[in-house]
Design a protein around this motif. Sequence first.
Motif, mmCIF file in Angstrom:
data_model
loop_
_atom_site.group_PDB
_atom_site.id
_atom_site.type_symbol
_atom_site.label_atom_id
_atom_site.label_comp_id
_atom_site.label_asym_id
_atom_site.label_seq_id
_atom_site.Cartn_x
_atom_site.Cartn_y
_atom_site.Cartn_z
ATOM 1 N N ASP A 119 0.841 -1.284 -0.051
ATOM 2 C CA ASP A 119 0.156 -0.036 -0.124
ATOM 3 C C ASP A 119 0.934 1.140 -0.201
ATOM 4 O O ASP A 119 0.302 2.330 -0.252
ATOM 5 N N SER A 137 1.992 1.997 -4.977
ATOM 6 C CA SER A 137 0.480 2.441 -5.392
ATOM 7 C C SER A 137 0.869 3.473 -6.199
ATOM 8 O O SER A 137 -0.343 3.703 -6.871
ATOM 9 N N ALA A 138 1.696 4.455 -6.264
ATOM 10 C CA ALA A 138 1.823 5.524 -6.699
ATOM 11 C C ALA A 138 2.976 5.837 -7.739
ATOM 12 O O ALA A 138 3.411 7.128 -7.802
ATOM 13 N N ALA A 185 -0.834 -5.026 -6.666
ATOM 14 C CA ALA A 185 -0.460 -3.536 -6.479
ATOM 15 C C ALA A 185 -0.007 -2.723 -7.502
ATOM 16 O O ALA A 185 0.226 -1.655 -7.431
#
Length: 260
Positions: free
Chosen positions: A123, A128-129, A153
């Motif tokens: 997470d 995630s980004a 993910a």
Amino acid sequence: MRRLLPVTDDVTDREWTLAELADAYAYPETAGPWLRANMVSTLDGAAQHEGRSQPISGSADMRIFGTLRGLADAVVVGAETVRQEGYRPARAREAFARRRAAAGQTPAPAVAVVSASLALDFDLPLFSAPGTPTLVLTGAAAPAERVRAAQAAGARVLIAGTGSAVEPERAVHVLAEQGLTRLLTEGGPRLLGQFIAAGVLDELCLTVSPMLTAGDAQRIASGPPVALPKRFSPASVLEEAGFLFTRYRRTDMGGMNHSA
């Protein structure tokens, strides 16, 4: 900042531009991948203070840190370092955009996390980004449920070992197969020790911090000793505010043609 090695007539102490730093740390032209490490150590050999490298760093060290990232195709890092240092995705920087585009690189380097167990928090923004998908290097026997969690993910899982552990030489080869040949490892000490023992480290960029910490902090590399010490030769030395920015290259060849 001033250059101490190679010796030149220009000994002016001034702030270098990012373009000058990028030229000074440019990757060599090689037929295969080139793996460099970037580490910081105090005068008494500590690679960390209270578990993190930031307290023994400085502003010039961070500029070089950013420059080395700006030149790399991929940043290779151990899972423990991801957890301890709170790793985030490498970001695209305008100062390197033209240079990276000309070299056929993505706007920001990929981060490649080495982990046998995949005991990672998927997470985290690193997974995630990211601007460039994060890679996870693991062994063929990695827990299947953790592989699925990594993929869910958005991470790309690459197999770099026949058992549960990642094999350093195989890891370099697998990344090169993805077109990632300009490699930078930022540790931690255990991962760097594995690269050294496997004989796949081509270059060490070591910042010598003008600090003494005592204590029992880790060195820049740890793990079983090698049978014969690996010999490196100095390529350059820069200095600013008492920090020495050294660069050493392996002496046995100009760069390795790593193979599986």
